[in-house]
Design an enzyme around this catalytic site. Structure first.
Site, mmCIF file in Angstrom:
data_model
loop_
_atom_site.group_PDB
_atom_site.id
_atom_site.type_symbol
_atom_site.label_atom_id
_atom_site.label_comp_id
_atom_site.label_asym_id
_atom_site.label_seq_id
_atom_site.Cartn_x
_atom_site.Cartn_y
_atom_site.Cartn_z
ATOM 1 N N ASP A 298 4.205 11.615 1.936
ATOM 2 C CA ASP A 298 4.771 10.381 1.371
ATOM 3 C C ASP A 298 6.278 10.444 1.105
ATOM 4 O O ASP A 298 6.957 9.444 1.253
ATOM 5 C CB ASP A 298 4.036 10.033 0.066
ATOM 6 N N LYS B 243 7.373 7.439 -7.050
ATOM 7 C CA LYS B 243 8.351 6.487 -6.512
ATOM 8 C C LYS B 243 9.573 6.366 -7.420
ATOM 9 O O LYS B 243 10.694 6.212 -6.950
ATOM 10 C CB LYS B 243 7.708 5.114 -6.327
ATOM 11 N N ARG C 116 -7.420 4.212 -3.917
ATOM 12 C CA ARG C 116 -6.743 5.466 -3.550
ATOM 13 C C ARG C 116 -7.498 6.694 -4.022
ATOM 14 O O ARG C 116 -8.228 6.657 -5.012
ATOM 15 C CB ARG C 116 -5.333 5.474 -4.136
#
Ligand code: GTP
Ligand code: SPV
Ligand code: MN
Length: 602
Positions: free
Chosen positions: A293, A226, A385
């Site tokens: 993603d 990110k 996850r």
């Protein structure tokens, strides 16, 4: 420390050498490890975590090369409140980002980082976001004191010597990370060190660098993901004329053998991984995965928007993943994977809510405690996850590592909306599509610390990930459409798998059945005349969606596509209020679209 000799053998990049030396001086680790990215190194880092108690090896017969671990209960998700965009001017971070003056922030962080790696090893991880050697790829170098991060970056990125080679003499993105728990002599380490007092995930967009302190979890700590591939890359993309997006990329082939690629932005834990590797419930339609993603997209000379997946692995939501909902993810995680905050079975395999209808009789919960089905708590954390190599997914697209990227025919936005927005609609044109992206709102999920379930605006699913003023980001999107008009400009769609009926249940079965919606999108991109005009956009004509073999009541169907003008007028009011936060940075294209929607609703 004699690491200096090793360092000059490891790289000739003088500013990299200098930066590493500075970081070592600042953090004062006991040891320095320069990562080569080999499998032997990965195995030895994992073995060391087994010895230290961070990792428990999983059953070699059932899940070879895989590990279970659980985090500190205060370190389970991204921390948006502690995430900062430190541009020189506050206006450049915009109203949706936390901001602090970069010099002040650095001063404060240097204090925290000073001596923070005492008693630990400092690892240096060169990594490539994007296929090695692709002109679209970017190189980062992460310095970290977390072996969990090293093992995860091995799966999620192309890391080590190969990335150093790809870097050559070019600039890299410096990424400094520490869990923020120095060890005093003789002090015993815990299995998941993280700071209980200070967490900071900080970006300096002008100098394109990242500093992250205090957390070891996911997007807080794997800085390629990110931090670099979205927040910093979105800034680079703005400056260079391309897009860094929170999007999956998939290839869809029709029964006639025609193939098209799509990219889709849904907020965190809203269905990207599931759509990216979907097993179609419609016979003859084949889905292949390029990424789940992040998408980096740029227009090529021919005017096609081309997308690459900057990642090499999946860091996917475990709960809800099963052979029924996402068999391809289940196959991808069959080996060589790391599982964080899922439950551990007696025979050392993994389990989570939704994997099977009935849980095993006895488990170790994500808290590391004995658990039985009678317990009122969840065995796995909702944001548990898996970390798995993408190449293990059986439906990876043949072009998933193509340095040129894949040509995108359609862009899809979507969120969790229990009402108002229909199952699918298409924008009238690019500007209207950008408006749909800007209007995205969704329920908060467990992927970030916060009020789960509450509706919030999440434009383009980028609210937590845009590295600059979101108003400028809207303008950048509008601008790109203007610069690249013509038949190759992707069509833009909006989907909502999460609309609920009066009984509070999802109206749409979702998952593999979403293939039906993608089929309609495919046909629209081909120019098929199968849509009706509504005030909010184009929706499938009656019978244009393929419902063959699906049991869905007439009422549910009606509700899925219901466009209630009074609800939409409220939506317009709400959006007007929301967009006003961007003040003079809101492009007129967005205000125009809002006014046009309002008049269509009259
Ligand atoms: P991030 O990795 O956080 O960016 O999330 P993501 O968008 O990849 O989300 P993911 O595909 O992992 O889905 C998260 C949750 O949504 C899981 O619990 C899924 O079971 C659920 N989900 C995914 N697709 C659907 C769907 O079509 N319908 C319903 N009802 N739930 C879905
Ligand atoms: C998300 O939250 O959107 C994720 C997980 O994909 S993390 O990498 O932790 O940000
Ligand atoms: Mn994500």
């Amino acid at each position: 420390m004699r690491f200096n000799e090793d360092l000059i053998k490891w790289t000739k990049h003088s500013s990299l050498i200098h930066w590493i030396q500075e970081m070592v001086k600042l953090c004062r680790p006991d040891q320095v490890h320069l990562c080569d990215g080999s499998q032997e190194e990965h195995e030895s880092v994992c073995a060391q975590m087994v010895r230290s108690g961070t990792f428990i090896p999983l059953n070699e017969q059932k899940r070879p090369g895989s590990f279970w671990c659980h985090s500190d209960p205060n370190d389970v998700a991204r921390v948006e409140d502690a995430t900062f965009i430190c541009s020189k001017r506050k206006e450049d971070a915009g109203p949706t980002n936390n901001w602090k003056d970069p010099e002040e922030m650095k001063k404060m962080l240097l204090g925290l980082f000073s001596g923070c790696m005492r008693g630990r090893t400092l690892y240096v991880i060169p990594f490539s976001m994007g296929p090695l050697g692709s002109p679209s790829s970017r190189i980062g170098v992460q310095v970290t004191d977390s072996p969990y991060v090293v093992a995860s970056m091995y799966i999620m990125t192309r890391m080590g010597r190969s990335a150093l080679k790809a870097l050559g003499e070019e600039n890299f993105v410096p990424c400094l990370h520490s869990v923020g728990v120095p060890l005093e002599p003789g002090q015993k380490d815990v299995s998941w060190p993280c700071s209980s007092t200070h967490k900071y995930i900080v970006h300096f967009p002008e100098e394109r660098s990242i500093m992250s302190y205090g957390s070891g979890y996911g997007g807080n700590a794997l800085l390629g993901k990110k931090c670099l591939a979205l927040r910093i890359a979105s800034v680079i993309g703005r400056d260079e004329g391309w897009l860094a997006e929170h999007m999956l990329i998939l290839g869809l082939t029709s029964p006639q053998g025609e193939k098209k690629y799509f990219a889709a932005a849904f907020p965190s834990a809203c269905g990207k991984t599931n759509l990216a590797m979907l097993k179609s419930e419609l016979p003859g339609w084949k889905f292949e995965c390029v990424g789940d993603d992040i998408a980096w997209m740029r227009f090529d000379q021919d005017g096609s928007l081309r997308a690459i997946n900057p990642e090499a692995g999946f860091f996917g939501v475990a709960p809800g993943t099963s052979f029924k909902s996402n068999p391809n993810a289940m196959l991808a995680i069959a080996k060589n994977s790391i599982f964080t905050n899922v439950a551990l079975t007696l025979d050392h395999d993994v389990w989570w809510e939704g994997m099977t209808d009935t849980p095993p009789a006895q488990l170790t919960s994500w808290l590391g405690k004995p658990w039985t089905p009678n317990d009122q708590t969840k065995a796995a954390h909702p944001n548990a996850r898996f970390t798995a190599p993408a190449k293990q997914c059986p439906v990876m697209d043949p072009a998933w590592e193509d340095p040129k990227g894949v040509p995108i025919s359609g862009l899809i936005f979507g969120g969790r909306r229990s009402s108002v927005t229909p199952l699918v609609c298409e924008s009238f044109n690019w500007e209207h599509g950008v408006f749909l992206g800007a209007s995205l709102s969704s329920e908060i999920t467990a992927a970030a610390a916060g009020e789960i379930g509450k509706q919030r605006h999440d434009p383009f699913a980028m609210l937590p990930f845009c590295g600059y003023n979101m108003g400028d980001y809207f303008a950048h999107w509008l601008e790109l459409g203007k610069k690249h008009p013509g038949p190759k400009l992707p069509k833009i769609f909006y989907v909502n798998w999460f609309r609920k009926g009066t009984d509070g249940k999802f109206l749409w079965p979702g998952f593999g059945e979403n293939a039906r919606v993608l089929k309609w999108i495919f046909e629209r991109v081909k120019g098929q005349d199968n849509a009706d005009v509504t005030p909010i956009g184009l929706i499938p004509k009656k019978d244009a969606l393929d419902f063959s073999g699906l049991k869905l009541s007439q009422e549910a169907l009606q509700e899925l596509f219901d466009v209630k003008p009074e609800e939409w007028r409220k939506e317009v009011e709400d959006l007007r209020k929301y967009f006003s936060i961007f003040k003079d940075r809101l492009p007129s294209g967005i205000t125009d679209q809002l006014s046009q929607l309002e008049s269509r609703l009259k």
